[in-house]
Design a protein around this motif. Structure first.
Motif, PDB file in Angstrom:
ATOM      1  N   SER A 166       1.018  -1.186  -0.143  1.00  0.00           N
ATOM      2  CA  SER A 166      -0.161  -0.058  -0.099  1.00  0.00           C
ATOM      3  C   SER A 166       0.772   1.301  -0.035  1.00  0.00           C
ATOM      4  O   SER A 166       0.767   2.361  -0.733  1.00  0.00           O
ATOM      5  N   ALA A 167       1.956   1.244   0.616  1.00  0.00           N
ATOM      6  CA  ALA A 167       2.853   2.360   0.705  1.00  0.00           C
ATOM      7  C   ALA A 167       3.291   2.834  -0.422  1.00  0.00           C
ATOM      8  O   ALA A 167       3.589   3.874  -1.117  1.00  0.00           O
ATOM      9  N   TYR A 168       3.826   1.660  -1.247  1.00  0.00           N
ATOM     10  CA  TYR A 168       4.286   1.895  -2.607  1.00  0.00           C
ATOM     11  C   TYR A 168       3.262   2.371  -3.739  1.00  0.00           C
ATOM     12  O   TYR A 168       3.781   3.337  -4.464  1.00  0.00           O
ATOM     13  N   ASP A 169       1.998   1.820  -3.530  1.00  0.00           N
ATOM     14  CA  ASP A 169       0.990   2.562  -4.247  1.00  0.00           C
ATOM     15  C   ASP A 169       0.832   3.964  -4.136  1.00  0.00           C
ATOM     16  O   ASP A 169       0.648   4.799  -5.001  1.00  0.00           O
ATOM     17  N   HIS A 170       0.776   4.307  -2.677  1.00  0.00           N
ATOM     18  CA  HIS A 170       0.688   5.927  -2.555  1.00  0.00           C
ATOM     19  C   HIS A 170       2.189   6.732  -3.056  1.00  0.00           C
ATOM     20  O   HIS A 170       1.921   7.796  -3.463  1.00  0.00           O
ATOM     21  N   PHE A 171       3.295   5.938  -2.793  1.00  0.00           N
ATOM     22  CA  PHE A 171       4.436   6.519  -3.474  1.00  0.00           C
ATOM     23  C   PHE A 171       4.434   6.761  -4.550  1.00  0.00           C
ATOM     24  O   PHE A 171       4.771   7.937  -5.143  1.00  0.00           O
ATOM     25  N   VAL A 172       3.882   6.041  -5.482  1.00  0.00           N
ATOM     26  CA  VAL A 172       3.712   6.224  -6.930  1.00  0.00           C
ATOM     27  C   VAL A 172       2.509   7.110  -7.493  1.00  0.00           C
ATOM     28  O   VAL A 172       2.666   8.175  -8.110  1.00  0.00           O
ATOM     29  N   ALA A 173       1.444   6.868  -6.812  1.00  0.00           N
ATOM     30  CA  ALA A 173       0.427   7.936  -7.280  1.00  0.00           C
ATOM     31  C   ALA A 173       0.508   9.088  -6.578  1.00  0.00           C
ATOM     32  O   ALA A 173      -0.010  10.078  -7.345  1.00  0.00           O
ATOM     33  N   ASP A 174       1.034   9.609  -5.448  1.00  0.00           N
ATOM     34  CA  ASP A 174       1.337  10.926  -4.781  1.00  0.00           C
ATOM     35  C   ASP A 174       2.445  11.635  -4.838  1.00  0.00           C
ATOM     36  O   ASP A 174       2.697  12.445  -4.177  1.00  0.00           O
ATOM     37  N   ASP A 175       3.522  10.938  -5.743  1.00  0.00           N
ATOM     38  CA  ASP A 175       4.807  11.462  -5.726  1.00  0.00           C
ATOM     39  C   ASP A 175       5.702  11.658  -4.313  1.00  0.00           C
ATOM     40  O   ASP A 175       6.161  12.705  -4.375  1.00  0.00           O
ATOM     41  N   TYR A 176       5.870  10.835  -3.644  1.00  0.00           N
ATOM     42  CA  TYR A 176       6.359  11.150  -2.383  1.00  0.00           C
ATOM     43  C   TYR A 176       7.949  10.786  -2.800  1.00  0.00           C
ATOM     44  O   TYR A 176       8.350  10.145  -3.736  1.00  0.00           O
ATOM     45  N   ARG A 177       8.600  11.066  -1.818  1.00  0.00           N
ATOM     46  CA  ARG A 177      10.297  11.248  -2.080  1.00  0.00           C
ATOM     47  C   ARG A 177      10.735   9.839  -1.803  1.00  0.00           C
ATOM     48  O   ARG A 177      11.627   9.240  -2.602  1.00  0.00           O
ATOM     49  N   PHE A 178      10.305   9.256  -0.781  1.00  0.00           N
ATOM     50  CA  PHE A 178      10.958   7.826  -0.378  1.00  0.00           C
ATOM     51  C   PHE A 178      10.031   6.937   0.014  1.00  0.00           C
ATOM     52  O   PHE A 178       8.776   7.031   0.540  1.00  0.00           O
ATOM     53  N   THR A 179      10.178   5.561  -0.063  1.00  0.00           N
ATOM     54  CA  THR A 179       9.584   4.549   0.410  1.00  0.00           C
ATOM     55  C   THR A 179      10.306   3.405   0.579  1.00  0.00           C
ATOM     56  O   THR A 179      11.620   3.241   0.043  1.00  0.00           O
ATOM     57  N   ILE A 180       9.910   2.254   1.381  1.00  0.00           N
ATOM     58  CA  ILE A 180      10.580   1.202   1.423  1.00  0.00           C
ATOM     59  C   ILE A 180       9.733  -0.056   1.018  1.00  0.00           C
ATOM     60  O   ILE A 180       8.524  -0.290   1.424  1.00  0.00           O
ATOM     61  N   VAL A 181      10.130  -0.742   0.096  1.00  0.00           N
ATOM     62  CA  VAL A 181       9.336  -1.764  -0.686  1.00  0.00           C
ATOM     63  C   VAL A 181       9.726  -2.981  -0.800  1.00  0.00           C
ATOM     64  O   VAL A 181      10.961  -3.162  -0.874  1.00  0.00           O
ATOM     65  N   SER A 182       9.048  -4.046  -1.042  1.00  0.00           N
ATOM     66  CA  SER A 182       9.661  -5.524  -1.253  1.00  0.00           C
ATOM     67  C   SER A 182      10.094  -5.252  -2.712  1.00  0.00           C
ATOM     68  O   SER A 182       9.415  -4.851  -3.530  1.00  0.00           O
ATOM     69  N   GLU A 183      11.289  -5.793  -2.923  1.00  0.00           N
ATOM     70  CA  GLU A 183      11.932  -5.662  -4.349  1.00  0.00           C
ATOM     71  C   GLU A 183      11.007  -6.312  -5.300  1.00  0.00           C
ATOM     72  O   GLU A 183      11.003  -5.977  -6.693  1.00  0.00           O
ATOM     73  N   ASP A 184      10.150  -7.237  -5.057  1.00  0.00           N
ATOM     74  CA  ASP A 184       9.511  -7.993  -6.199  1.00  0.00           C
ATOM     75  C   ASP A 184       8.275  -6.991  -6.580  1.00  0.00           C
ATOM     76  O   ASP A 184       7.581  -7.322  -7.458  1.00  0.00           O
ATOM     77  N   SER A 185       7.919  -5.824  -5.687  1.00  0.00           N
ATOM     78  CA  SER A 185       6.838  -5.013  -6.353  1.00  0.00           C
ATOM     79  C   SER A 185       7.366  -3.966  -7.366  1.00  0.00           C
ATOM     80  O   SER A 185       6.502  -3.375  -8.205  1.00  0.00           O
ATOM     81  N   LEU A 186       8.609  -3.928  -7.507  1.00  0.00           N
ATOM     82  CA  LEU A 186       9.092  -3.161  -8.519  1.00  0.00           C
ATOM     83  C   LEU A 186       9.058  -3.835  -9.902  1.00  0.00           C
ATOM     84  O   LEU A 186       9.587  -4.618 -10.238  1.00  0.00           O
ATOM     85  N   THR A 187       8.504  -2.819 -10.904  1.00  0.00           N
ATOM     86  CA  THR A 187       8.567  -3.384 -12.406  1.00  0.00           C
ATOM     87  C   THR A 187       9.776  -3.215 -13.175  1.00  0.00           C
ATOM     88  O   THR A 187      10.403  -2.052 -12.651  1.00  0.00           O
ATOM     89  N   GLU A 188      10.097  -3.751 -13.945  1.00  0.00           N
ATOM     90  CA  GLU A 188      11.367  -3.703 -14.807  1.00  0.00           C
ATOM     91  C   GLU A 188      11.324  -2.161 -15.459  1.00  0.00           C
ATOM     92  O   GLU A 188      10.264  -1.923 -15.795  1.00  0.00           O
ATOM     93  N   GLY A 189      12.411  -1.541 -15.380  1.00  0.00           N
ATOM     94  CA  GLY A 189      12.401  -0.272 -15.794  1.00  0.00           C
ATOM     95  C   GLY A 189      11.613   0.865 -15.226  1.00  0.00           C
ATOM     96  O   GLY A 189      11.591   1.990 -15.649  1.00  0.00           O
ATOM     97  N   HIS A 190      11.585   0.507 -13.911  1.00  0.00           N
ATOM     98  CA  HIS A 190      11.029   1.352 -12.987  1.00  0.00           C
ATOM     99  C   HIS A 190      11.769   2.784 -13.012  1.00  0.00           C
ATOM    100  O   HIS A 190      12.996   2.655 -13.164  1.00  0.00           O
TER     101      HIS A 190
END
Length: 211
Positions: A166-190
């Motif tokens: 959920s933190a990652y979803d908000h990070f992307v949608a709301d343009d936050y500066r930092f987050t900590i996420v599970s690596e497998d949540s990151l898409t290729e070419g992010h």
């Protein structure tokens, strides 16, 4: 010639109690003995992954929630179900975590199983094009973020989400500066910078909810 009365006396009556104890009527009525376990969702979370590795042969129904706090605040609705959470559990309230849960809920939760299962690799990531000079994270990762911010002498606001996903979803949608996420949540070419990776181990606790 067959004596019908004698034949009847030799036939044992059907023992319904035995059928009942064997689960016959439960099967006929569509019932099951599946264990219902409440834990953190969505399926991308470490909690769901850990729920697939509980060291027993019991069949489970996994019920996913937006946060552990939601489960704990509504325990009375889940009496006789189960709760799975990590020993690193930390509420969004800074003064409540696994330690406080163990003491304050001693008469509502019975510890059934403790087992080891590692977390997914974690990544501290940064958004170069941030619009909010803030971080959004899951509360359990607060110390990791604070260690980095202290080293960089950064003083920014930290917002919290119910899960890393959920933190990652908000990070992307709301343009936050930092987050900590599970690596497998990151898409290729992010487009984000991976600042640091972490490989934490974890102990998981399965509780029986008493009331």
């Amino acid at each position: 010639m067959v004596n019908l009365s004698e034949l009847k006396s030799r036939i044992n009556p059907l023992d319904l109690s035995e059928l009942k104890s064997d689960g016959f009527f439960g099967f006929m009525n569509g019932e099951n003995n599946m264990r219902k376990i409440h834990t953190l969702g969505p399926k991308a979370t470490d909690s769901y992954e850990a729920s697939q590795h509980i060291p027993d042969d019991v069949e489970n129904e996994i019920v996913l929630h937006d946060s552990f706090d939601d489960i704990i605040e509504n325990l009375q609705h889940y009496a006789d179900d189960y709760l799975l959470l990590p020993a690193a559990y930390q509420s969004k309230h800074s003064d409540f975590g696994w330690r406080e849960l163990s003491y304050e809920y001693w008469d509502r939760l019975t510890l059934e199983t403790v087992y080891h299962h590692p977390l997914k690799t974690l990544c501290l990531i940064s958004n170069f094009n941030f619009k909010q000079n803030k971080a959004i994270i899951h509360p359990a990762t607060t110390n990791l973020l604070n260690t980095y911010l202290k080293k960089q002498k950064l003083d920014i606001s930290i917002h919290y989400a119910g899960s890393k996903a959920s933190a990652y979803d908000h990070f992307v949608a709301d343009d936050y500066r930092f987050t900590i996420v599970s690596e497998d949540s990151l898409t290729e070419g992010h487009p984000y910078q991976i600042i640091q990776k972490y490989h934490p181990d974890m102990v998981w606790c399965l509780y029986h909810i008493i009331k």
